[in-house]
Design an enzyme around this catalytic site. Structure first.
Site, mmCIF file in Angstrom:
data_model
loop_
_atom_site.group_PDB
_atom_site.id
_atom_site.type_symbol
_atom_site.label_atom_id
_atom_site.label_comp_id
_atom_site.label_asym_id
_atom_site.label_seq_id
_atom_site.Cartn_x
_atom_site.Cartn_y
_atom_site.Cartn_z
ATOM 1 N N ASP A 8 0.909 -1.244 0.032
ATOM 2 C CA ASP A 8 -0.120 0.151 -0.104
ATOM 3 C C ASP A 8 1.011 1.329 -0.055
ATOM 4 O OD1 ASP A 8 -2.370 1.475 0.505
ATOM 5 O OD2 ASP A 8 -1.611 1.633 2.512
ATOM 6 N N ASP A 10 -0.001 5.110 1.039
ATOM 7 C CA ASP A 10 -0.249 6.181 1.992
ATOM 8 C C ASP A 10 -0.412 5.295 3.484
ATOM 9 O OD1 ASP A 10 -0.846 8.856 0.535
ATOM 10 O OD2 ASP A 10 -2.149 7.362 -0.494
ATOM 11 N N ASP A 174 -1.901 -1.110 5.807
ATOM 12 C CA ASP A 174 -1.714 -0.600 7.264
ATOM 13 C C ASP A 174 -3.228 -0.469 7.808
ATOM 14 O OD1 ASP A 174 -2.140 1.472 5.373
ATOM 15 O OD2 ASP A 174 -2.536 2.908 6.993
#
Length: 241
Positions: A8, A10, A174
């Site tokens: 991922d 961001d 995240d």
């Protein structure tokens, strides 16, 4: 050892919250709405720019937080992107150890990709501007396909691009969105603890939770000499080696 590692963006590779917050607040100000702080915006990110904008305006009683497709939200999204897309590097930084681990993985022939809900153009610009683009073989963004995470289609498209099967890859994210995407695609997944998750990361059902890239590198069998290690919380005892 996985043949491919898919990240991922961001909250995983890059801390981009300052720039997102600034662009969002400029969009809110155009409607005479008060700015949001980074803590509030952090709770809104992770499922694409459309839902970020929808959630921000819903906080002021304007529209639904779960509807990114209505006409008003689409108009607000266009204004948000007009502020954000020209300079996605604003306030952005690479998390410590990320570049070193990407380089180590690429040097060993591990194929690297990014699967993000950020629009593909700003995502590629962010990777390029922060010096992360070279080891990344492909990027699938939130507007690359008709579907976005947590739909597995973007991750499956990236697997095809990298030439690997789901069980030959590892997803690093995240958030609940990343875990749901990986599980739907049949890809093993780990999460970083410092990102933008709205839920406790230990409850997401990932293979392991890492506090830093040095610890992730250790787990993958790519120790980073001198790297800061805050720790890891494995959910399972095995690693992918």
């Amino acid at each position: 050892m996985p043949k491919a590692v898919i990240f991922d963006l961001d909250g995983t590779l890059v801390h981009s919250l300052p720039g997102l917050t600034d662009a969002l607040n400029k969009t809110l100000a155009e409607d005479d709405l008060a700015p949001l702080d980074e803590a509030a915006v952090k709770r809104m990110v992770g499922e694409g720019a459309g839902l970020l904008v929808a959630r921000a305006f819903a906080a002021y009683g304007l529209g639904r937080a779960d509807d990114a497709d209505d006409t008003a939200t689409q108009a607000r999204l266009a204004r948000f992107l007009a502020h954000y897309a020209p300079d996605p590097l604003a306030g952005a930084s690479v998390y410590p150890g990320a570049l070193a681990l990407l380089g180590a993985l690429a040097a060993r022939g591990i194929r690297l990709g990014v699967c993000t809900n950020k629009p593909e153009g700003p995502a590629r610009a962010l990777l390029e501007g922060l010096g992360l683009a070279d080891p990344i073989m492909d990027v699938v963004g939130g507007d690359t396909l008709a579907q976005r995470k947590p739909d597995p289609a973007p991750l499956r498209a990236l697997l095809d691009s990298l030439g690997v099967e789901a069980d030959q890859a590892l997803m690093v994210g995240d958030s609940p969105t990343d875990v749901a995407t990986a599980k739907a695609a049949g890809v093993p997944v780990v999460v970083m603890s410092y990102g933008y998750s709205r839920e406790p990361v230990a409850s997401l059902g990932a293979l392991a939770v890492f506090d830093d890239f040095a610890s992730l590198g250790d787990w993958l069998g790519f120790p980073q000499p001198g790297g800061d290690r805050l720790g890891a919380t494995p959910a399972l005892s095995e690693n992918p080696a």
